[in-house]
Enzyme design. Structure first.
Site, PDB file in Angstrom:
ATOM      1  N   LYS A 210       0.861  -1.181   0.000  1.00  0.00           N
ATOM      2  CA  LYS A 210       0.000   0.000   0.000  1.00  0.00           C
ATOM      3  C   LYS A 210       0.893   1.225   0.000  1.00  0.00           C
ATOM      4  CE  LYS A 210      -3.655   2.399   2.471  1.00  0.00           C
ATOM      5  NZ  LYS A 210      -4.658   2.322   3.529  1.00  0.00           N
ATOM      6  N   LYS A 262      -2.254  -1.560  -3.788  1.00  0.00           N
ATOM      7  CA  LYS A 262      -3.104  -0.367  -3.742  1.00  0.00           C
ATOM      8  C   LYS A 262      -2.252   0.887  -3.766  1.00  0.00           C
ATOM      9  CE  LYS A 262      -6.137   1.964  -0.618  1.00  0.00           C
ATOM     10  NZ  LYS A 262      -6.536   2.129   0.719  1.00  0.00           N
TER      11      LYS A 262
HETATM   12  C1  PBG Z   1      -7.318   3.283   5.403  1.00  0.00           C
HETATM   13  C2  PBG Z   1      -7.710   3.282   3.958  1.00  0.00           C
HETATM   14  C3  PBG Z   1      -7.552   4.305   3.017  1.00  0.00           C
HETATM   15  C4  PBG Z   1      -8.117   3.841   1.834  1.00  0.00           C
HETATM   16  C5  PBG Z   1      -8.592   2.560   2.077  1.00  0.00           C
HETATM   17  N1  PBG Z   1      -8.317   2.223   3.383  1.00  0.00           N
HETATM   18  C6  PBG Z   1      -7.005   5.681   3.190  1.00  0.00           C
HETATM   19  C7  PBG Z   1      -5.573   5.876   3.434  1.00  0.00           C
HETATM   20  O1  PBG Z   1      -4.793   4.944   3.588  1.00  0.00           O
HETATM   21  O2  PBG Z   1      -5.177   7.033   3.506  1.00  0.00           O
HETATM   22  C8  PBG Z   1      -8.186   4.606   0.553  1.00  0.00           C
HETATM   23  C9  PBG Z   1      -9.199   4.103  -0.429  1.00  0.00           C
HETATM   24  C10 PBG Z   1      -9.473   5.031  -1.564  1.00  0.00           C
HETATM   25  O3  PBG Z   1      -8.816   6.072  -1.757  1.00  0.00           O
HETATM   26  O4  PBG Z   1     -10.403   4.732  -2.324  1.00  0.00           O
HETATM   27  N2  PBG Z   1      -8.441   3.144   6.248  1.00  0.00           N
END
Ligand code: PBG
Length: 337
Positions: A210, A262
């Protein structure tokens, strides 16, 4: 040889819709798609998310309808995010038995049970297992003083919070918990906690690679995020592909049932690399900013919306994703049925 001298004519297999359909190497299927859903505490009407046209913060009632729609469309899953009315430094609401995410999970499970009475599988109910929606500072964990005096997220103290949160989600009916905070060791700690609490059957979808990304921008509006600053001390640097593979390897070793990359669109190389080495299913999350970009360009008449959506998701599939989280899941399921 023919008089033209041309032996190979790949265009033969592109000549008609029927031959193109026959030779397509990849196809989208509703069962591969997971719809992310937001449920907000204390609202009586759904609240549109302006940077994600067509998406809303759901009330508990409209969440019920959305899960039912996902079930009717044959989607593979729903991924729930909760937006609590009250936040604090530890994110206490994340583990409250009656916290908004737990309430949402129970509603989703009821919706799934209703469709399964007809004898076909409903969507898998997944929960985002992270503290950022629940903390008043907006970080994915609890804070401590860092090396230079600024606050940083305390890895090991946060793991204890994730363990409690994951068990609360399992109790509320999550089929899958999804640690997304990029803390070291999070999959192992959650697996232990679930097993100790009798939830061996609850699976872990690990947000493994991520990246710290501006493409989460619209999501911050979607969850009313309080974050100041960024997540660069825990989410990954866009420059690093090898490190993404290592993160996936570590999560596999810790017992992840599914590993995820992601965002999706700007990390297709990482996705392909993870898919090549993973012996568990691989997911990719087409995030809020990827959604917003196509919606905005299409709204301006600059690109064809439907074709662009389908190409963006097919590209993610082609790069190796077995499971795709996308805000267009419902609409795509309609188009391809
Ligand atoms: C964390 C989380 C995020 C997203 C999914 N889970 C935000 C982040 O890490 O800042 C982002 C998903 C998206 O942008 O569609 N709870």
């Amino acid at each position: 040889m023919s008089t033209s001298g041309i032996v190979y004519r790949p265009r033969r297999l592109r000549a008609t819709p029927r031959v193109r359909r026959l030779v397509a190497e990849h196809r989208l299927h509703a069962a591969d798609l997971v719809l992310p859903l937001f449920v907000k505490e204390g609202i009586t009407e759904p609240v549109p998310i302006s940077s994600m046209p067509g998406q809303v913060q759901h009330t508990e009632d409209t969440l019920r309808d959305a899960v039912a729609a996902a079930a009717r469309a044959g989607l593979g899953g729903v991924m729930l995010f909760g937006i609590p009315a009250v936040r604090d430094a530890r994110g206490t609401q994340a583990e409250a038995p009656d916290g908004i995410l737990q309430r949402g999970l129970r509603i989703a499970r009821e919706g799934v049970a209703a469709v399964e009475q007809d004898g076909r599988p409903g969507p898998v109910v997944m929960a985002d297992t992270c503290l950022d929606e629940f903390t008043d500072h907006g970080h994915c964990g609890v804070l401590t003083d860092g090396p230079d005096g600024t606050a940083v997220v305390d890895n090991d103290a946060t793991l204890e919070r994730y363990a409690t949160m994951a068990v609360a989600q399992a109790k509320a009916g999550a089929d899958v918990v999804s640690p997304s905070g990029m803390m070291d060791g999070q999959v192992a700690v959650i697996r232990d906690a679930l097993d100790d609490a009798g939830f061996e059957h609850v699976a872990i979808l690990a947000y493994s690679a991520k990246y710290a990304s501006p493409f989460y921008g619209p999501f911050r509006e979607a969850v009313d995020s309080a974050l100041q600053g960024d997540r660069r001390t825990y989410q990954m640097d866009a420059a690093n592909a090898r490190e993404g593979l290592r993160e996936a390897d570590l999560d596999l070793a810790e017992g992840a049932d599914v590993v995820m990359v992601k965002p999706a669109g700007s990390y297709l190389d990482v996705l392909r690399g993870v898919a090549d080495r993973s012996d568990v299913p691989v997911a990719a999350y087409q995030v809020s900013g990827e959604y917003a970009m196509i919606e905005a360009a299409a709204a301006n008449g600059w690109i064809d919306r439907r074709a662009s959506v389908l190409e963006s998701v097919l590209g993610i599939k082609r790069a190796g994703a077995d499971i795709i989280l996308t805000y267009w899941a419902l609409e795509i399921a309609e188009w391809i049925k």
